[in-house]
Write an enzyme that holds these catalytic residues in place. Structure first.
Site, mmCIF file in Angstrom:
data_model
loop_
_atom_site.group_PDB
_atom_site.id
_atom_site.type_symbol
_atom_site.label_atom_id
_atom_site.label_comp_id
_atom_site.label_asym_id
_atom_site.label_seq_id
_atom_site.Cartn_x
_atom_site.Cartn_y
_atom_site.Cartn_z
ATOM 1 N N ASP A 38 0.755 3.804 -3.105
ATOM 2 C CA ASP A 38 0.333 5.189 -2.891
ATOM 3 C C ASP A 38 1.229 6.150 -3.672
ATOM 4 O O ASP A 38 0.755 7.101 -4.299
ATOM 5 C CB ASP A 38 0.364 5.496 -1.392
ATOM 6 C CG ASP A 38 0.047 6.949 -1.093
ATOM 7 O OD1 ASP A 38 -1.088 7.386 -1.381
ATOM 8 O OD2 ASP A 38 0.928 7.663 -0.576
ATOM 9 N N ASP A 56 -7.180 1.249 0.554
ATOM 10 C CA ASP A 56 -5.830 0.738 0.825
ATOM 11 C C ASP A 56 -5.519 -0.459 -0.070
ATOM 12 O O ASP A 56 -4.388 -0.626 -0.537
ATOM 13 C CB ASP A 56 -5.700 0.323 2.298
ATOM 14 C CG ASP A 56 -5.737 1.517 3.240
ATOM 15 O OD1 ASP A 56 -5.632 2.660 2.759
ATOM 16 O OD2 ASP A 56 -5.871 1.299 4.463
ATOM 17 N N GLU A 71 -4.500 0.644 -3.568
ATOM 18 C CA GLU A 71 -3.100 1.089 -3.579
ATOM 19 C C GLU A 71 -2.148 -0.092 -3.516
ATOM 20 O O GLU A 71 -1.099 -0.102 -4.180
ATOM 21 C CB GLU A 71 -2.852 2.047 -2.419
ATOM 22 C CG GLU A 71 -3.575 3.377 -2.587
ATOM 23 C CD GLU A 71 -3.396 4.310 -1.411
ATOM 24 O OE1 GLU A 71 -3.616 5.526 -1.590
ATOM 25 O OE2 GLU A 71 -3.041 3.839 -0.309
ATOM 26 N N GLU A 129 0.833 -1.202 0.000
ATOM 27 C CA GLU A 129 0.000 0.000 0.000
ATOM 28 C C GLU A 129 0.867 1.252 0.000
ATOM 29 O O GLU A 129 0.609 2.219 -0.734
ATOM 30 C CB GLU A 129 -0.906 -0.014 1.226
ATOM 31 C CG GLU A 129 -1.731 1.240 1.423
ATOM 32 C CD GLU A 129 -2.152 1.404 2.874
ATOM 33 O OE1 GLU A 129 -2.391 2.557 3.274
ATOM 34 O OE2 GLU A 129 -2.240 0.395 3.600
#
Length: 217
Positions: free
Chosen positions: A37, A106, A109, A33
């Site tokens: 991101d 999440d 990502e 994650e």
């Protein structure tokens, strides 16, 4: 790890790891994650920068925030039924974790991070565009909806009402709280909203207050 291990990891929530006996081998998707991101931010920022050559930095930042917000990513994940694939702990499973925006966002990502590691930036870019092209296009015409709290603050300032305040209450058990927010401007209640987090409730209240004040003219 191999590709299949990466994607399995991308759908492994930390609640699954926490319920293991001490010494268990499972890892969560949090590292993926973290990576995803950054990849997501790069791809979206690059697209918005090139698609909007006349927009200043502040407006580009608003567009990016709208596209990569947990609400937006969670909505896309829900549309694709990604929640069906998550490996959750019993607590999250029982409290509706497969439909929680934060878990879904999440996970998106983490999947982007897994694609980047397994297939490179070009493949990750393709995935991001497949998921978010429509939203990136819409964001350029959303106006106040990009950030209701900032828009309400600007409207309140223009009307001489000062900065908005948010009164928060909550109800329900710790694992499934519901927050209620009331936006107050110039001493008057202007809008209310609810959500699973304080931030979400405040955003809903800000949206309601913005529409209320705008309707007053």
């Amino acid at each position: 790890p191999g590709n299949m291990q990466l994607y399995r990891l991308a759908f492994t929530h930390s609640s699954m790891v926490r319920q293991q006996p001490e010494g268990g081998r499972h890892q969560s998707n949090e590292r993926l994650e973290f990576l995803g991101d950054s990849v997501l931010g790069l791809v979206v920022t690059n697209h918005l920068y090139r698609a909007n050559p006349d927009l200043p930095e502040g407006e580009l930042a608003k567009l990016r925030s709208a596209v990569v917000s947990a609400r937006a990513l969670g909505g896309e994940a829900g549309r694709l039924d990604l929640g069906d694939y998550f490996r959750l702990g019993r607590g999250e499973e029982n409290s509706g974790g497969r439909a929680k925006n934060s878990i879904l966002a999440d996970g998106v990502e983490a999947v982007i991070g897994a694609v980047y590691l397994s297939s490179g930036l070009d493949a990750a870019t393709t995935v991001v565009h497949h998921l978010l092209d429509e939203l990136m296009e819409q964001s350029q015409t959303m106006g106040a909806a990009l950030d209701w709290k900032t828009s309400l603050q600007e409207l309140g300032s223009a009307r001489g009402l000062g900065l908005p305040e948010y009164r928060i209450t909550d109800s329900g058990p710790d694992h499934a709280k519901l927050f209620e927010a009331t936006a107050v401007l110039g001493g008057e209640e202007a809008g209310t909203g609810s959500g699973p987090t304080k931030k979400a409730a405040e955003m809903m209240a800000a949206e309601a207050a913005w529409h209320h004040l705008t309707a007053q003219g």
